[in-house]
Design a protein around this motif. Sequence first.
Motif, PDB file in Angstrom:
ATOM      1  N   GLN A 360      60.126  84.172  13.545  1.00 19.81           N
ATOM      2  CA  GLN A 360      60.118  85.650  13.964  1.00 19.81           C
ATOM      3  C   GLN A 360      60.998  85.976  15.259  1.00 19.81           C
ATOM      4  O   GLN A 360      61.660  87.015  15.209  1.00 19.81           O
ATOM      5  CB  GLN A 360      58.676  86.178  14.455  1.00 19.81           C
ATOM      6  N   LEU A 361      60.880  85.117  16.299  1.00 16.25           N
ATOM      7  CA  LEU A 361      61.731  85.343  17.209  1.00 16.25           C
ATOM      8  C   LEU A 361      63.286  85.006  17.304  1.00 16.25           C
ATOM      9  O   LEU A 361      63.991  85.507  17.883  1.00 16.25           O
ATOM     10  CB  LEU A 361      61.343  84.780  18.648  1.00 16.25           C
ATOM     11  N   ARG A 362      63.371  84.152  16.226  1.00 16.86           N
ATOM     12  CA  ARG A 362      65.111  84.098  15.751  1.00 16.86           C
ATOM     13  C   ARG A 362      65.435  85.353  15.058  1.00 16.86           C
ATOM     14  O   ARG A 362      66.707  85.110  14.984  1.00 16.86           O
ATOM     15  CB  ARG A 362      65.045  82.794  15.060  1.00 16.86           C
ATOM     16  N   GLY A 363      64.528  85.982  14.464  1.00 17.16           N
ATOM     17  CA  GLY A 363      64.821  86.763  13.641  1.00 17.16           C
ATOM     18  C   GLY A 363      65.092  86.357  12.073  1.00 17.16           C
ATOM     19  O   GLY A 363      65.863  87.032  11.262  1.00 17.16           O
ATOM     20  N   LYS A 364      64.476  85.469  11.821  1.00 20.95           N
ATOM     21  CA  LYS A 364      64.839  84.498  10.482  1.00 20.95           C
ATOM     22  C   LYS A 364      63.459  84.438   9.670  1.00 20.95           C
ATOM     23  O   LYS A 364      63.269  83.825   8.818  1.00 20.95           O
ATOM     24  CB  LYS A 364      65.460  83.183  10.763  1.00 20.95           C
ATOM     25  N   ALA A 365      62.734  85.613   9.764  1.00 21.28           N
ATOM     26  CA  ALA A 365      61.657  85.576   8.975  1.00 21.28           C
ATOM     27  C   ALA A 365      61.558  86.505   7.592  1.00 21.28           C
ATOM     28  O   ALA A 365      60.614  86.524   7.178  1.00 21.28           O
ATOM     29  CB  ALA A 365      60.408  86.172   9.859  1.00 21.28           C
ATOM     30  N   ASP A 366      62.704  86.512   7.230  1.00 30.15           N
ATOM     31  CA  ASP A 366      62.794  87.343   6.112  1.00 30.15           C
ATOM     32  C   ASP A 366      62.292  88.616   5.920  1.00 30.15           C
ATOM     33  O   ASP A 366      62.001  89.294   6.641  1.00 30.15           O
ATOM     34  CB  ASP A 366      62.878  86.276   4.655  1.00 30.15           C
ATOM     35  N   ALA A 367      61.452  88.804   4.928  1.00 31.78           N
ATOM     36  CA  ALA A 367      60.688  89.988   4.515  1.00 31.78           C
ATOM     37  C   ALA A 367      59.497  90.205   5.197  1.00 31.78           C
ATOM     38  O   ALA A 367      58.966  91.377   5.255  1.00 31.78           O
ATOM     39  CB  ALA A 367      60.470  89.905   3.117  1.00 31.78           C
ATOM     40  N   ARG A 368      59.069  89.237   6.009  1.00 35.79           N
ATOM     41  CA  ARG A 368      58.241  89.087   6.925  1.00 35.79           C
ATOM     42  C   ARG A 368      58.530  89.636   8.419  1.00 35.79           C
ATOM     43  O   ARG A 368      57.529  89.698   9.303  1.00 35.79           O
ATOM     44  CB  ARG A 368      57.494  87.988   7.314  1.00 35.79           C
ATOM     45  N   GLN A 369      59.878  89.928   8.638  1.00 38.02           N
ATOM     46  CA  GLN A 369      60.374  89.956  10.140  1.00 38.02           C
ATOM     47  C   GLN A 369      59.681  91.385  10.821  1.00 38.02           C
ATOM     48  O   GLN A 369      59.726  92.442  10.039  1.00 38.02           O
ATOM     49  CB  GLN A 369      61.891  90.012   9.989  1.00 38.02           C
ATOM     50  N   VAL A 370      59.180  90.904  12.005  1.00 33.62           N
ATOM     51  CA  VAL A 370      58.937  92.172  12.920  1.00 33.62           C
ATOM     52  C   VAL A 370      60.194  92.463  13.620  1.00 33.62           C
ATOM     53  O   VAL A 370      60.877  91.728  14.315  1.00 33.62           O
ATOM     54  CB  VAL A 370      57.800  91.452  13.782  1.00 33.62           C
ATOM     55  N   GLU A 371      60.499  93.789  13.487  1.00 30.83           N
ATOM     56  CA  GLU A 371      61.925  94.286  14.106  1.00 30.83           C
ATOM     57  C   GLU A 371      61.764  94.261  15.470  1.00 30.83           C
ATOM     58  O   GLU A 371      60.963  94.543  16.090  1.00 30.83           O
ATOM     59  CB  GLU A 371      61.979  95.594  13.537  1.00 30.83           C
ATOM     60  N   GLY A 372      62.789  93.529  15.876  1.00 31.27           N
ATOM     61  CA  GLY A 372      63.168  93.562  17.654  1.00 31.27           C
ATOM     62  C   GLY A 372      62.154  92.623  18.334  1.00 31.27           C
ATOM     63  O   GLY A 372      62.124  92.683  19.364  1.00 31.27           O
ATOM     64  N   ALA A 373      61.549  91.742  17.538  1.00 30.70           N
ATOM     65  CA  ALA A 373      60.626  90.775  18.290  1.00 30.70           C
ATOM     66  C   ALA A 373      61.169  90.045  19.297  1.00 30.70           C
ATOM     67  O   ALA A 373      62.184  89.180  19.230  1.00 30.70           O
ATOM     68  CB  ALA A 373      59.986  89.978  17.084  1.00 30.70           C
ATOM     69  N   GLN A 374      60.566  89.822  20.507  1.00 24.17           N
ATOM     70  CA  GLN A 374      61.079  89.448  21.825  1.00 24.17           C
ATOM     71  C   GLN A 374      60.107  88.457  22.502  1.00 24.17           C
ATOM     72  O   GLN A 374      60.307  87.456  22.923  1.00 24.17           O
ATOM     73  CB  GLN A 374      61.590  90.367  22.623  1.00 24.17           C
ATOM     74  N   VAL A 375      58.938  88.688  22.205  1.00 23.02           N
ATOM     75  CA  VAL A 375      57.635  87.921  22.856  1.00 23.02           C
ATOM     76  C   VAL A 375      56.646  87.750  21.756  1.00 23.02           C
ATOM     77  O   VAL A 375      56.161  88.683  20.858  1.00 23.02           O
ATOM     78  CB  VAL A 375      57.052  88.745  24.121  1.00 23.02           C
ATOM     79  N   ALA A 376      55.893  86.677  21.539  1.00 25.54           N
ATOM     80  CA  ALA A 376      54.937  86.234  20.633  1.00 25.54           C
ATOM     81  C   ALA A 376      53.974  85.499  21.308  1.00 25.54           C
ATOM     82  O   ALA A 376      53.976  84.901  22.314  1.00 25.54           O
ATOM     83  CB  ALA A 376      55.657  85.658  19.563  1.00 25.54           C
ATOM     84  N   LEU A 377      52.841  85.682  20.666  1.00 26.71           N
ATOM     85  CA  LEU A 377      51.493  85.172  21.136  1.00 26.71           C
ATOM     86  C   LEU A 377      50.838  84.316  20.090  1.00 26.71           C
ATOM     87  O   LEU A 377      50.738  84.861  18.865  1.00 26.71           O
ATOM     88  CB  LEU A 377      50.572  85.880  21.751  1.00 26.71           C
TER      89      LEU A 377
END
Length: 397
Positions: A360-377
């Motif tokens: 997700q933070l790489r921007g490589k989650a394909d159809a699951r991608q959360v747009e603009g994700a910078q921080v994850a928990l």
Amino acid sequence: MAGRVFVVGVGMTKFEKPGSRDWEYPDMAKEAVGKALADAGIAYEKVEQAYAGSMYGSMGQRALYETGMTGIPVMTVANACATGSSALFLARNAIRGGLADCTLALGMEKMQKGSLGAGMESSKVTIIDHHLRAMVEGRGGWEAAAPMPQMFGNAGREHMEKYGSQLEHFAWIGWKNHKHSTNNPYAQFQDEYTLEEIQNAPMIFEPLTKLQCSPTSDGAAAAIVASERFVDEHDLWDRAIEIAGQYISTDTPDSFEDKSSINVVGFGCSQRAAKKAMDEAEVAIDDVDVIELHDCFSANELITYEALGMAEIGEAHKLIDAQATTYGGKWVVNPSGGLISKGHPLGATGIAQCAELTWQLRGKADARQVEGAQVALQHNIGLGSACAVAVYKKPTR
């Protein structure tokens, strides 16, 4: 001062129904670790220490023999459903402590069909004996149901009784996570259901229907963890994701003193671990974009919203009314499908969460991608009890 630590490679197998694939632990490990090494672009010989998590199965050494025999320290880790995250915690600490520059965290499990923990109620001493006693005393008796859905189901019932959440709120979480999983090729289930189908599925322990409960699963996941020096030397900044904060909390007396089912299933552990991890990462919950949360049952996802500070105590169901935890909301929770739909091979779960958030933070989650994700928990809990929370960030050099 401890140095910065990064995930530089992740990989996982597809999570499968137990027995549906003819494989053993070394096969799982070879597939997951091979993918993680390829993702990092390094050879296994670069790994200086390995931490291999499994609750029921192979020793880590044997599991890794088909991957490589390099003579490095290999430790087998078991810590209930937080086993995989505990392996990651140790892999990170080895680097933070200056003992290694590149480590491996592996999680894997082959499980039996049927309810997790069936039969525990007849044992005098188990990893959850304190929890069972407190639940029974608090609820006024034992019901004819398997231990785990009963414990988490009772936490859901308590929330309904105290705060007014409804059956529909728990069902919506099951609906959401199954819907999210349709875009995850690694998920055990990739079927979408209507909310009515979730509600009308066989009742396991009210409020939990079958489609709100995580299944037993087979599978493995792996992460390559590295120091800042290693990332620099091997030019891995294009794939590096920082583990900016991480903590594992265990029970304190207040888990049991008031006989609250919500406390029994780890609310306090989750609250403490989240605070420690977010403090270390210097973020607040409002800074987080995407969350992989331990939804072993829909009731646990709901009460964990409050433990993480996403909602005030007693108000988690308001997030569901606002659809604040799916795409288009304030956070996207369990874009992978979570444990409910992706599957829950105990030792692999925590590392699979790490893999999803890294993508997700790489921007490589394909159809699951959360747009603009910078921080994850990441939130991963195992009764007995251990709760692991980690905060990930896109790094700045």
